[in-house]
Design an enzyme around this catalytic site. Sequence first.
Site, PDB file in Angstrom:
ATOM      1  N   SER A   1      -5.484   0.037  -0.898  1.00  7.22           N
ATOM      2  CA  SER A   1      -4.434   0.078  -1.823  1.00  7.22           C
ATOM      3  C   SER A   1      -4.324   1.298  -2.034  1.00  7.22           C
ATOM      4  O   SER A   1      -6.264   2.061  -2.435  1.00  7.22           O
ATOM      5  CB  SER A   1      -4.189  -0.659  -3.076  1.00  7.22           C
ATOM      6  OG  SER A   1      -3.572   0.023  -4.152  1.00  7.22           O
TER       7      SER A   1
ATOM      8  N   HIS B   1      -0.331   1.916   5.352  1.00  6.60           N
ATOM      9  CA  HIS B   1       0.793   2.616   5.461  1.00  6.60           C
ATOM     10  C   HIS B   1       0.668   2.979   6.610  1.00  6.60           C
ATOM     11  O   HIS B   1       1.559   3.021   7.850  1.00  6.60           O
ATOM     12  CB  HIS B   1       0.901   4.491   4.638  1.00  6.60           C
ATOM     13  CG  HIS B   1       0.964   3.901   3.676  1.00  6.60           C
ATOM     14  ND1 HIS B   1      -0.226   4.303   2.523  1.00  6.60           N
ATOM     15  CD2 HIS B   1       1.604   3.605   2.672  1.00  6.60           C
ATOM     16  CE1 HIS B   1      -0.346   4.307   1.733  1.00  6.60           C
ATOM     17  NE2 HIS B   1       1.037   3.373   0.998  1.00  6.60           N
TER      18      HIS B   1
ATOM     19  N   LYS C   1       2.004  -6.635   0.937  1.00  8.93           N
ATOM     20  CA  LYS C   1       0.616  -7.257  -0.214  1.00  8.93           C
ATOM     21  C   LYS C   1       1.805  -6.651  -0.972  1.00  8.93           C
ATOM     22  O   LYS C   1       1.319  -7.605  -2.046  1.00  8.93           O
ATOM     23  CB  LYS C   1      -0.327  -5.847  -0.340  1.00  8.93           C
ATOM     24  CG  LYS C   1      -1.208  -5.749  -1.885  1.00  8.93           C
ATOM     25  CD  LYS C   1      -2.147  -4.704  -1.408  1.00  8.93           C
ATOM     26  CE  LYS C   1      -1.322  -2.815  -1.992  1.00  8.93           C
ATOM     27  NZ  LYS C   1      -1.190  -3.205  -2.721  1.00  8.93           N
TER      28      LYS C   1
ATOM     29  N   ARG D   1      -3.929   2.833  -5.026  1.00  7.23           N
ATOM     30  CA  ARG D   1      -4.999   3.149  -6.302  1.00  7.23           C
ATOM     31  C   ARG D   1      -6.086   2.775  -6.391  1.00  7.23           C
ATOM     32  O   ARG D   1      -7.275   2.635  -7.155  1.00  7.23           O
ATOM     33  CB  ARG D   1      -4.377   2.160  -7.365  1.00  7.23           C
ATOM     34  CG  ARG D   1      -2.507   2.175  -7.555  1.00  7.23           C
ATOM     35  CD  ARG D   1      -2.261   1.767  -9.004  1.00  7.23           C
ATOM     36  NE  ARG D   1      -1.210   1.905  -9.336  1.00  7.23           N
ATOM     37  CZ  ARG D   1      -0.456   1.383  -8.775  1.00  7.23           C
ATOM     38  NH1 ARG D   1       0.193   0.233  -7.970  1.00  7.23           N
ATOM     39  NH2 ARG D   1       0.898   2.074 -10.068  1.00  7.23           N
TER      40      ARG D   1
ATOM     41  N   GLU E   1      -4.517   3.327   5.559  1.00  9.72           N
ATOM     42  CA  GLU E   1      -4.736   3.226   6.953  1.00  9.72           C
ATOM     43  C   GLU E   1      -3.421   2.214   7.023  1.00  9.72           C
ATOM     44  O   GLU E   1      -3.173   1.569   8.144  1.00  9.72           O
ATOM     45  CB  GLU E   1      -5.928   2.195   8.086  1.00  9.72           C
ATOM     46  CG  GLU E   1      -5.806   1.735   9.492  1.00  9.72           C
ATOM     47  CD  GLU E   1      -5.361   3.530  10.109  1.00  9.72           C
ATOM     48  OE1 GLU E   1      -5.777   4.138   9.767  1.00  9.72           O
ATOM     49  OE2 GLU E   1      -4.942   3.241  10.771  1.00  9.72           O
TER      50      GLU E   1
ATOM     51  N   MET F   1       4.502   6.193  -1.755  1.00 10.83           N
ATOM     52  CA  MET F   1       4.384   7.064  -2.404  1.00 10.83           C
ATOM     53  C   MET F   1       3.044   7.629  -2.907  1.00 10.83           C
ATOM     54  O   MET F   1       3.204   8.917  -3.188  1.00 10.83           O
ATOM     55  CB  MET F   1       3.685   6.173  -4.397  1.00 10.83           C
ATOM     56  CG  MET F   1       4.806   5.655  -4.625  1.00 10.83           C
ATOM     57  SD  MET F   1       5.243   4.968  -6.238  1.00 10.83           S
ATOM     58  CE  MET F   1       3.754   4.446  -6.243  1.00 10.83           C
TER      59      MET F   1
ATOM     60  N   GLN G   1       8.199  -7.486  -4.070  1.00 11.14           N
ATOM     61  CA  GLN G   1       8.945  -5.948  -3.356  1.00 11.14           C
ATOM     62  C   GLN G   1       9.696  -6.255  -2.645  1.00 11.14           C
ATOM     63  O   GLN G   1      11.195  -5.910  -2.778  1.00 11.14           O
ATOM     64  CB  GLN G   1       7.560  -4.778  -3.408  1.00 11.14           C
ATOM     65  CG  GLN G   1       9.077  -3.939  -3.274  1.00 11.14           C
ATOM     66  CD  GLN G   1       7.434  -1.988  -3.090  1.00 11.14           C
ATOM     67  OE1 GLN G   1       7.827  -1.887  -4.350  1.00 11.14           O
ATOM     68  NE2 GLN G   1       7.582  -1.761  -2.488  1.00 11.14           N
TER      69      GLN G   1
ATOM     70  N   GLY H   1       5.224  -3.297   3.456  1.00 11.13           N
ATOM     71  CA  GLY H   1       4.213  -4.169   2.944  1.00 11.13           C
ATOM     72  C   GLY H   1       4.548  -5.639   2.554  1.00 11.13           C
ATOM     73  O   GLY H   1       4.566  -5.300   1.452  1.00 11.13           O
TER      74      GLY H   1
HETATM   75  O1  PAF Z   1       5.399   0.855  -2.159  1.00 14.05           O
HETATM   76  C1  PAF Z   1       5.395   1.610  -2.645  1.00 14.05           C
HETATM   77  O2  PAF Z   1       5.037   2.556  -2.608  1.00 14.05           O
HETATM   78  C2  PAF Z   1       6.771   2.386  -3.337  1.00 14.05           C
HETATM   79  O3  PAF Z   1       7.413   1.045  -4.560  1.00 14.05           O
HETATM   80  C3  PAF Z   1       7.814   2.567  -2.376  1.00 14.05           C
HETATM   81  C4  PAF Z   1       9.012   1.389  -2.015  1.00 14.05           C
HETATM   82  C5  PAF Z   1       7.857   3.949  -1.779  1.00 14.05           C
HETATM   83  C6  PAF Z   1       9.077   2.993  -3.480  1.00 14.05           C
HETATM   84  O4  PAF Z   1       8.678   3.704  -4.358  1.00 14.05           O
END
Ligand code: PAF
Length: 281
Positions: free
Chosen positions: A185, A37, A149, A187, A35, A30, A153, A147
């Site tokens: 993060s 990502h 973290k 955020r 780092e 998103m 998910q 990830g």
């Molecule tokens: O982990 C994320 O950044 C989001 O949940 C993802 C997997 C890109 C889906 O929008």
Amino acid sequence: MIRLQTATEMREWSQLQHASGKRIGFVPTMGFLHEGHLTLVDIAAEQSDLVVVSIFVNPTQFGPNEDFDKYPRDMEGDLAKLEARGVVAVYLPEISSMYPDGYATYVAVERLGDHLCGASRPNHFRGVTTVVTKLFHAVHPDVAVFGQKDAQQAAIIKRMTIDLDFGTEIILGPILREKDGLAMSSRNVRLSDVHRAQAPALQRGLKSAWKLYNAGVRSATDLKREVETTLKQDAPDGRVDYIEIVDLDQLQPVATIDVPALLAIAVFFGDVRLIDNVELV
Ligand code: PAF
């Protein structure tokens, strides 16, 4: 680095790469990349010939009172980081093309989203699995990297790709941390200075519970209490959303840890919600 905006453009590009025998690695994001990502990008590069990264702040995974509008964005900075990391294609779909008028289809994985973030963010995982399905249909990745973290998910996406025969291999990348232990993060930039100073307590709490676990403690109540005590002491402004221990397979709460498990926490500082976790294996 090529920029692709529609699912058709993305799919045609991927088809060309596959036709020439290339293996595609994919990192969905998103944006507001850090780092953590970029480490996922490196892992994707090790596992493939070409890496595609998507940047899309997905509205369907945010609740009505969540931070979709405030989610940090820095498209030009992100593109520069990805180019420097050797990414060959970025997929940048628009909200209107992902969810046009009349959009009515969602993908939902049962059970695995009942607890942890799924319990406090209704429809969050439905939004995630829907957008990941759409991204996978456009990118057609051979391998995709997520990830650790976001452990819940990742488990849900793994389940979905197996159940729906996606044929995409899902790989997990490690949690990357700032020097003081706070999990990276996007955020984190939204934390006030005071909250930023308290936020490393999440990892400290997990670490001290993990030490107890290693010393032989198997009661979920005792381990959760350890996290709670650390948070109370070191993060007085933190509002605990959950401290939970679930089995790693089905993500259901366990009272005694006699199977591989995940200790996961979510804590609000103001309206910023941070998550972290550690495996108890
Ligand atoms: O982990 C994320 O950044 C989001 O949940 C993802 C997997 C890109 C889906 O929008």
